[in-house]
Design a protein around this motif. Structure first.
Motif, PDB file in Angstrom:
ATOM      1  N   LEU A 193      80.615  46.390  36.219  1.00 46.54           N
ATOM      2  CA  LEU A 193      81.637  46.069  37.213  1.00 46.54           C
ATOM      3  C   LEU A 193      81.404  44.619  37.603  1.00 46.54           C
ATOM      4  N   VAL A 194      82.383  43.756  37.299  1.00 46.68           N
ATOM      5  CA  VAL A 194      82.164  42.317  37.312  1.00 46.68           C
ATOM      6  C   VAL A 194      81.603  41.712  38.604  1.00 46.68           C
ATOM      7  N   PRO A 195      81.976  42.090  39.781  1.00 44.75           N
ATOM      8  CA  PRO A 195      81.361  41.390  40.918  1.00 44.75           C
ATOM      9  C   PRO A 195      79.897  41.759  41.135  1.00 44.75           C
ATOM     10  N   ILE A 196      79.484  42.936  40.680  1.00 45.87           N
ATOM     11  CA  ILE A 196      78.102  43.367  40.882  1.00 45.87           C
ATOM     12  C   ILE A 196      77.370  43.567  39.564  1.00 45.87           C
ATOM     13  N   ALA A 197      77.876  43.018  38.477  1.00 46.58           N
ATOM     14  CA  ALA A 197      77.279  43.220  37.162  1.00 46.58           C
ATOM     15  C   ALA A 197      75.861  42.665  37.121  1.00 46.58           C
ATOM     16  N   ARG A 198      74.950  43.523  36.705  1.00 47.41           N
ATOM     17  CA  ARG A 198      73.552  43.124  36.540  1.00 47.41           C
ATOM     18  C   ARG A 198      73.126  43.491  35.131  1.00 47.41           C
TER      19      ARG A 198
END
Length: 162
Positions: free
Chosen positions: A118-123
């Protein structure tokens, strides 16, 4: 007299498979439905349906962008390892929990690369022989050459020296 080494056959075709994850899309759908249901008392059913559509569309886009980012990083790591001399046997898609992962099989063991798509929280997380490390995916993508070199040294060179 020099003996020829037989060429090793690998299952890896040079690409990293897609990882469009239906579990994350289900999570996005449930979250969008819950958020849209809060609009029923205030805006009616039509407003709730419209809110669901907007939230679900945004969630799908966020997942697709996150998956693409993690896939680019994984592809970059594997490509750099192979060009540095590592033998890559196969790269397959795997998943655990809400994480999107790729399993990289090498003669030195299995390396798992992945994270939350998920792009804003991508780890990004990388695990090898039970030891894992994670970092922000944007940070990993910005410094991919250094990350690939340090992981190559840890995974392939140290194992070869032992």
């Amino acid at each position: 007299m020099q003996l020829e080494q037989p060429a090793r056959e690998t299952g890896w075709n040079g690409t990293v498979p897609n990882a469009f994850d239906s579990r994350i899309l289900g999570f996005v759908g449930v979250t969008a439905a819950l958020a849209a249901s809060l609009n029923v008392p205030y805006g009616g059913v039509a407003f709730a349906v419209a809110a669901f559509g907007v939230l679900a569309a945004i969630g799908v886009v966020v997942h697709v962008l996150g998956e693409r980012k993690l896939r680019r990083i994984t592809d970059g790591l594997v490509e750099r390892w192979a060009s540095s001399g590592a033998e890559i046997e196969d790269v397959t898609r795997s998943s655990e929990g809400m994480r999107t992962e790729w399993t990289v099989r090498t003669p030195n063991g299995t390396v798992t690369v992945g994270g939350v798509a998920l792009v804003p929280i991508a780890r990004l997380s990388v695990e090898w022989q039970g030891v894992g490390d994670s970092m922000d995916a944007s940070e990993a993508e910005a410094d991919l050459d250094h990350l690939a070199a340090s992981l190559y040294e840890e995974i392939f060179e140290i194992q070869a020296a032992a």
